[in-house]
Design an enzyme around this catalytic site. Structure first.
Site, PDB file in Angstrom:
ATOM      1  N   ASN A   1      13.639 -14.254 -11.986  1.00  0.00           N
ATOM      2  CA  ASN A   1      14.283 -12.994 -11.577  1.00  0.00           C
ATOM      3  C   ASN A   1      15.714 -13.161 -11.121  1.00  0.00           C
ATOM      4  O   ASN A   1      16.572 -12.323 -11.408  1.00  0.00           O
ATOM      5  CB  ASN A   1      13.441 -12.304 -10.504  1.00  0.00           C
ATOM      6  CG  ASN A   1      13.301 -13.171  -9.260  1.00  0.00           C
ATOM      7  OD1 ASN A   1      13.114 -14.368  -9.340  1.00  0.00           O
ATOM      8  ND2 ASN A   1      13.413 -12.531  -8.103  1.00  0.00           N
TER       9      ASN A   1
ATOM     10  N   GLY B   1       7.953 -18.170  -6.852  1.00  0.00           N
ATOM     11  CA  GLY B   1       7.332 -17.506  -8.006  1.00  0.00           C
ATOM     12  C   GLY B   1       6.179 -16.659  -7.538  1.00  0.00           C
ATOM     13  O   GLY B   1       6.138 -16.209  -6.373  1.00  0.00           O
TER      14      GLY B   1
ATOM     15  N   THR C   1       0.391 -18.253  -8.835  1.00  0.00           N
ATOM     16  CA  THR C   1       0.893 -19.572  -9.251  1.00  0.00           C
ATOM     17  C   THR C   1       1.078 -20.468  -8.039  1.00  0.00           C
ATOM     18  O   THR C   1       0.748 -21.653  -8.047  1.00  0.00           O
ATOM     19  CB  THR C   1       2.230 -19.436  -9.994  1.00  0.00           C
ATOM     20  OG1 THR C   1       2.085 -18.460 -11.009  1.00  0.00           O
ATOM     21  CG2 THR C   1       2.678 -20.751 -10.598  1.00  0.00           C
TER      22      THR C   1
ATOM     23  N   GLU D   1       7.677 -19.855  -1.797  1.00  0.00           N
ATOM     24  CA  GLU D   1       8.261 -18.511  -1.634  1.00  0.00           C
ATOM     25  C   GLU D   1       7.628 -17.637  -2.703  1.00  0.00           C
ATOM     26  O   GLU D   1       7.898 -17.819  -3.894  1.00  0.00           O
ATOM     27  CB  GLU D   1       9.778 -18.576  -1.831  1.00  0.00           C
ATOM     28  CG  GLU D   1      10.501 -19.375  -0.784  1.00  0.00           C
ATOM     29  CD  GLU D   1      10.350 -18.740   0.593  1.00  0.00           C
ATOM     30  OE1 GLU D   1      10.354 -19.477   1.583  1.00  0.00           O
ATOM     31  OE2 GLU D   1      10.212 -17.519   0.655  1.00  0.00           O
TER      32      GLU D   1
ATOM     33  N   CYS E   1      12.066 -10.260  -5.108  1.00  0.00           N
ATOM     34  CA  CYS E   1      10.909 -10.323  -4.196  1.00  0.00           C
ATOM     35  C   CYS E   1      11.181  -9.560  -2.907  1.00  0.00           C
ATOM     36  O   CYS E   1      10.273  -9.257  -2.155  1.00  0.00           O
ATOM     37  CB  CYS E   1      10.578 -11.766  -3.881  1.00  0.00           C
ATOM     38  SG  CYS E   1      11.974 -12.661  -3.223  1.00  0.00           S
TER      39      CYS E   1
ATOM     40  N   GLU F   1      13.051 -21.293   3.872  1.00  0.00           N
ATOM     41  CA  GLU F   1      14.246 -21.909   3.284  1.00  0.00           C
ATOM     42  C   GLU F   1      15.434 -21.455   4.122  1.00  0.00           C
ATOM     43  O   GLU F   1      15.292 -20.653   5.050  1.00  0.00           O
ATOM     44  CB  GLU F   1      14.386 -21.448   1.832  1.00  0.00           C
ATOM     45  CG  GLU F   1      13.225 -21.922   0.946  1.00  0.00           C
ATOM     46  CD  GLU F   1      13.385 -21.486  -0.506  1.00  0.00           C
ATOM     47  OE1 GLU F   1      13.423 -20.284  -0.777  1.00  0.00           O
ATOM     48  OE2 GLU F   1      13.460 -22.387  -1.376  1.00  0.00           O
TER      49      GLU F   1
HETATM   50  O1  TXE Z   1       6.225 -16.325 -11.909  1.00  0.00           O
HETATM   51  P1  TXE Z   1       5.445 -17.652 -12.122  1.00  0.00           P
HETATM   52  P2  TXE Z   1       6.801 -15.426 -13.003  1.00  0.00           P
HETATM   53  C1  TXE Z   1       6.138 -12.620  -8.966  1.00  0.00           C
HETATM   54  C2  TXE Z   1       6.173 -11.333  -9.722  1.00  0.00           C
HETATM   55  C3  TXE Z   1       6.007 -11.775 -11.136  1.00  0.00           C
HETATM   56  C4  TXE Z   1       4.985 -12.871 -10.931  1.00  0.00           C
HETATM   57  C5  TXE Z   1       4.993 -13.822 -12.095  1.00  0.00           C
HETATM   58  O2  TXE Z   1       5.049 -10.558  -9.374  1.00  0.00           O
HETATM   59  O3  TXE Z   1       5.476 -10.776 -11.975  1.00  0.00           O
HETATM   60  O4  TXE Z   1       5.418 -13.547  -9.754  1.00  0.00           O
HETATM   61  O5  TXE Z   1       6.380 -14.078 -12.390  1.00  0.00           O
HETATM   62  C6  TXE Z   1       6.378 -22.059 -13.089  1.00  0.00           C
HETATM   63  N1  TXE Z   1       2.469 -25.258 -12.112  1.00  0.00           N
HETATM   64  N2  TXE Z   1       7.463 -13.172  -8.734  1.00  0.00           N
HETATM   65  O6  TXE Z   1       6.119 -15.499 -14.341  1.00  0.00           O
HETATM   66  O7  TXE Z   1       4.486 -17.602 -13.239  1.00  0.00           O
HETATM   67  C7  TXE Z   1       7.004 -21.169 -14.132  1.00  0.00           C
HETATM   68  O8  TXE Z   1       7.236 -21.891 -15.326  1.00  0.00           O
HETATM   69  C8  TXE Z   1       3.768 -25.357 -11.801  1.00  0.00           C
HETATM   70  C9  TXE Z   1       7.962 -13.198  -7.372  1.00  0.00           C
HETATM   71  O9  TXE Z   1       8.245 -15.787 -12.946  1.00  0.00           O
HETATM   72  O10 TXE Z   1       4.955 -17.953 -10.785  1.00  0.00           O
HETATM   73  C10 TXE Z   1       8.285 -20.755 -13.445  1.00  0.00           C
HETATM   74  O11 TXE Z   1       9.264 -21.762 -13.551  1.00  0.00           O
HETATM   75  N3  TXE Z   1       4.707 -24.420 -12.127  1.00  0.00           N
HETATM   76  C11 TXE Z   1       8.958 -14.301  -7.197  1.00  0.00           C
HETATM   77  C12 TXE Z   1       7.849 -20.605 -11.999  1.00  0.00           C
HETATM   78  O12 TXE Z   1       6.646 -21.363 -11.876  1.00  0.00           O
HETATM   79  C13 TXE Z   1       4.265 -23.321 -12.778  1.00  0.00           C
HETATM   80  C14 TXE Z   1      10.010 -14.284  -8.274  1.00  0.00           C
HETATM   81  C15 TXE Z   1       7.544 -19.164 -11.623  1.00  0.00           C
HETATM   82  O13 TXE Z   1       6.609 -18.679 -12.557  1.00  0.00           O
HETATM   83  C16 TXE Z   1       2.909 -23.135 -13.129  1.00  0.00           C
HETATM   84  C17 TXE Z   1       9.414 -14.236  -9.572  1.00  0.00           C
HETATM   85  C18 TXE Z   1       1.998 -24.165 -12.767  1.00  0.00           C
HETATM   86  N4  TXE Z   1       0.697 -24.093 -13.074  1.00  0.00           N
HETATM   87  C19 TXE Z   1       8.154 -13.699  -9.776  1.00  0.00           C
HETATM   88  N5  TXE Z   1       2.810 -21.928 -13.775  1.00  0.00           N
HETATM   89  C20 TXE Z   1       9.720 -14.267  -5.875  1.00  0.00           C
HETATM   90  N6  TXE Z   1       9.038 -14.431  -4.754  1.00  0.00           N
HETATM   91  O14 TXE Z   1      10.934 -14.132  -5.881  1.00  0.00           O
HETATM   92  C21 TXE Z   1       4.034 -21.399 -13.815  1.00  0.00           C
HETATM   93  N7  TXE Z   1       4.938 -22.226 -13.223  1.00  0.00           N
END
Ligand code: TXE
Length: 484
Positions: A152, A228, A232, A250, A284, A463
């Site tokens: 994001n 993320g 996850t 986070e 977020c 952080e």
């Molecule tokens: O997050 P992901 P995504 C939320 C928001 C979004 C949801 C999924 O609801 O729709 O999370 O978004 C890596 N082991 N936020 O797809 O899947 C992945 O490759 C290790 C809130 O972005 O969690 C990426 O680099 N790593 C958030 C990172 O994790 C893994 C901001 C984030 O991916 C993994 C974004 C695994 N098993 C989304 N699977 C915020 N708090 O700002 C995935 N990844």
């Protein structure tokens, strides 16, 4: 149009993935593939980790001043490549170019400037004992740390982890989101240009389940910093916890905006429109549940809808666009599915609610109208689950107790905003709201010295400021007896 091929940054050079395989990278505004990113795997993570281990002894023992100078060069490199990075971020993520210019890239540079200077002032404690002993706390770098970031705010959140990790004397194996890899790749070139020693920072592109998983489970990476999704984050914790790894998570949020009738109305209205839909609601910290004190509710509803209807959704490269495209086709479907759910749960769509087809080159892009929904119960799924798109719900409340119950009712606890001119009420409510960040009469006003993060399912740890240095160092208590 020529397809850009991204490379990994391992041991100071730009290299292909060992598999020779690549992933398609999409431009969300056109729905077309515009680049390819390495489909790396555990072999690439192993090479990166070995490079980081080899670089650690020298980097960790380098003077703070020398490390600071190198990190300042990276910050200057981001500044020197400002336009290129802003354009790349807008194309990669779908966000308006104007937003990349005002938020993403300036903050990415600030992250490096902040920690490049903080390291010059990082000290630790000592404790004197009357028995004739002195304790001092050594805070030393830990080793190789893993940094995993989301799509994001790609460069903003990527550098928010990397800068303090490097400043504290660690070496890094980092993975950006495979959905938005471009600015991480450009950062690699800036690091090479800045003369960062080989192996200090390694960037391995690829899927979370392969590269992210390999970083999380690698026995020589004792620290994981992740931003993320909550699910996850839970998975990463389940992998890392039995290995006793240090974790910073986070995660998601479902942030309330609480508006009292005595607020500064015009400032509130403009800011709440921004906090609802900035970055297409994909921050977020965005507010997605808006609670309005009943005497103000009808006026707010009318004025807020009018404000939202002024927002232009379109080509992110067009200066007139306030909203761009959401980041992926899968995310578009997720956001639209929540709008359908809201209707099933009894919500009334006051404005928006549909996919937009933008004319011209963006006709196949993934655009969603900014959407405002009312009439939903506070505890329905739409008001409890993170949508992470341009969708907000509004509802009235009568008392502080009632709105606190609503605001604190979700599994999340990341951020909140509170609008009132009543000082006592502001501080009383701030104490009771269960979020790691409370903004009063503002939103997204950030001081990098402050602790940043959430409670409940919004994450673990903080952080920012010295919190980041505490996370990225190992404290050791040395007790020296000298008395008889
Ligand atoms: O997050 P992901 P995504 C939320 C928001 C979004 C949801 C999924 O609801 O729709 O999370 O978004 C890596 N082991 N936020 O797809 O899947 C992945 O490759 C290790 C809130 O972005 O969690 C990426 O680099 N790593 C958030 C990172 O994790 C893994 C901001 C984030 O991916 C993994 C974004 C695994 N098993 C989304 N699977 C915020 N708090 O700002 C995935 N990844």
């Amino acid at each position: 149009m020529n397809i850009i091929t991204i490379k990994n940054y391992i041991n100071g050079t730009l290299v292909m993935p060992t598999s020779g395989q690549y992933l398609d990278v999409y431009n969300p505004a056109t729905g077309a593939v515009y680049a390819k990113a390495p489909d790396s795997d555990a072999h690439d993570v192993q090479l990166a980790t070995e490079a980081a281990q080899q670089a650690f002894p020298v980097w960790s023992k380098m003077s703070a001043e020398k490390r600071s100078k190198l990190l300042l060069k990276i910050a200057d490199g981001i500044t020197a490549n400002f336009e290129k990075l802003a354009l790349a971020e807008s194309i990669d993520n779908g966000k308006p170019l104007s937003l990349a210019r005002t938020v993403d890239i300036p903050r990415s540079a600030s992250n490096f400037y902040f920690y490049a200077t903080a390291v010059m002032h990082h000290a630790s404690e000592s404790h004197f004992m009357e028995e004739g002993a002195i304790n001092y706390t050594l805070r030393r770098p830990i080793g190789v740390v893993g940094c995993i970031s989301p799509w994001n705010l790609p460069l903003y959140l990527f550098t928010w982890k990397i800068a303090p990790a490097l400043a504290a004397g660690n070496c890094v194996v980092a993975k950006p989101s495979e959905i938005t890899p471009m600015t991480a790749y450009l950062l690699s070139e800036i690091c090479i240009e800045a003369g960062l020693p080989p192996g200090v920072l390694n960037i391995v592109h690829g899927l979370g389940g392969k590269v992210g998983q390999a970083i999380t489970e690698h026995p020589s990476i004792p620290v994981i910093s992740f931003t993320g999704g909550t699910s996850t984050g839970a998975h990463i914790a389940s992998t890392a916890a039995p290995k006793f790894k240090k974790l910073s998570l986070e995660l998601g949020g479902k942030n309330p905006a609480i508006i009292f009738a005595d607020c500064n109305y015009e400032t509130m209205l403009k800011t709440v429109a921004r906090s609802s839909f900035s970055n297409q609601g994909q921050i977020c910290l965005c507010g997605s549940r808006i609670f309005v004190e009943r005497p103000l509710y009808e006026q707010f509803k009318a004025d807020f809808v009018a404000e939202v209807n002024k927002l232009t959704v379109g080509d992110p490269l067009n200066e007139a666009s306030n909203l761009g495209a959401v980041v992926s086709e899968a995310h578009l479907k997720k956001v639209l599915s929540y709008i359908e759910l809201a209707k099933e749960e009894g919500g009334m769509i006051l404005t928006g609610g549909k996919r937009i087809q933008v004319e011209g080159i963006c006709k196949n892009g993934w655009f969603v109208q900014p959407t405002v929904i009312e009439g939903l119960p506070f505890d329905c799924r739409t008001n409890q689950e993170e949508i992470f798109g341009p969708v907000v719900s509004i509802m009235p409340f009568d008392t502080e107790e009632e709105v606190l119950r609503y605001a604190n009712s979700t599994q999340y606890g990341l951020a909140s905003s509170l609008w009132t001119e009543n000082l006592s009420r502001a501080n009383r409510m701030a104490e009771e709201i269960k979020t790691g960040i409370v903004w009063v009469n503002c939103w997204m006003l950030r001081d990098l010295r402050t602790p940043f993060g959430g409670m409940k399912n919004s994450g673990v740890g903080r952080e920012g400021g010295w919190e980041a240095f505490r996370f990225f160092t190992e404290p050791k208590n040395v007790c020296v007896k000298y008395g008889t």
